[in-house]
Design a protein around this motif. Structure first.
Motif, mmCIF file in Angstrom:
data_model
loop_
_atom_site.group_PDB
_atom_site.id
_atom_site.type_symbol
_atom_site.label_atom_id
_atom_site.label_comp_id
_atom_site.label_asym_id
_atom_site.label_seq_id
_atom_site.Cartn_x
_atom_site.Cartn_y
_atom_site.Cartn_z
ATOM 1 N N GLU A 86 -37.361 -57.125 37.838
ATOM 2 C CA GLU A 86 -37.861 -56.868 36.789
ATOM 3 C C GLU A 86 -39.270 -55.819 36.488
ATOM 4 O OE1 GLU A 86 -40.003 -60.394 34.048
ATOM 5 O OE2 GLU A 86 -38.093 -60.213 33.853
ATOM 6 N N GLY A 87 -39.101 -55.011 35.962
ATOM 7 C CA GLY A 87 -40.718 -53.718 35.835
ATOM 8 C C GLY A 87 -41.909 -55.230 35.195
ATOM 9 N N ASP A 93 -38.241 -50.614 35.789
ATOM 10 C CA ASP A 93 -37.243 -51.526 34.787
ATOM 11 C C ASP A 93 -35.814 -51.867 34.811
ATOM 12 O OD1 ASP A 93 -37.741 -54.546 33.624
ATOM 13 O OD2 ASP A 93 -35.834 -53.567 32.055
ATOM 14 N N ARG A 128 -33.807 -54.201 37.560
ATOM 15 C CA ARG A 128 -32.982 -55.500 37.889
ATOM 16 C C ARG A 128 -31.165 -55.037 38.532
ATOM 17 N NH1 ARG A 128 -34.530 -58.565 33.069
ATOM 18 N NH2 ARG A 128 -36.378 -57.092 32.344
#
Length: 177
Positions: free
Chosen positions: A35-36, A22, A26
């Motif tokens: 995003e993860g 993540d 990001r």
């Protein structure tokens, strides 16, 4: 870095691995998503690796915190099972210190042990340090997809690279000229 070990993945590292993915995502620069994934998706991914879908090594601190990963997922289709796709990432504070190289070398070695002969990857052209690492490990550029990504109004090319296991040299050794 002596305070970082490279170890095979395990379910006990899922939460920490997910958090690192993540953070890297990001940054919006290095990997193909911003995003993860969900923790459930990450857990399933690691389970697939442990069941033989690929190999993954993690860079962990003495406190068992994941700070980076490298995985090679085997192509599941008949005729292509000798091929794996590499993905990796490191937290910002661990870049440029040899951790990525150690991760890649050990992961490629593990992939060779399970019969993966060709390791493929794509990397954004703007990620010059990663391209330099892959070249130092023996990867060659096979093509460039121009303007493959447009993020935040900026285009970036995708560079496609591969490493073939011809048995003639070890990982990271430069080819004879």
């Amino acid at each position: 870095m002596n305070d970082v070990d490279v170890v095979p993945t395990a379910l006990t590292y899922v939460d920490s691995f997910n958090a690192v993915v993540d953070v890297v995502a990001r940054e919006r620069r290095y990997i193909g998503f911003v995003e993860g994934p969900s923790i459930e998706s990450t857990r399933e991914f690691v389970r697939r690796i442990l069941a033989g879908a690929g190999v993954q090594m993690l860079a962990i601190t003495s406190a068992d915190a994941v700070v980076g990963w490298c995985d090679i997922m085997r192509n599941p289709h008949e005729g292509f099972r000798h091929v794996g796709r590499l993905g990796m990432g490191l937290l910002p504070g661990y870049r440029g210190r040899g951790v990525g190289r150690r991760l890649a070398v050990q992961t490629i070695g593990a992939a060779r042990q399970v019969g993966i002969e060709r390791v493929e990857l794509d990397v954004f052209a703007s990620n010059e340090p990663a391209i330099a690492l892959y070249r130092a490990l023996g990867f060659t550029t096979e093509g460039i997809k121009r303007r493959a990504r447009k993020l935040d109004g900026q285009y970036d090319d995708n560079v496609f690279m591969a490493l073939l296991d011809d048995g003639s040299r070890s990982i990271g050794e430069q080819p004879a000229r």
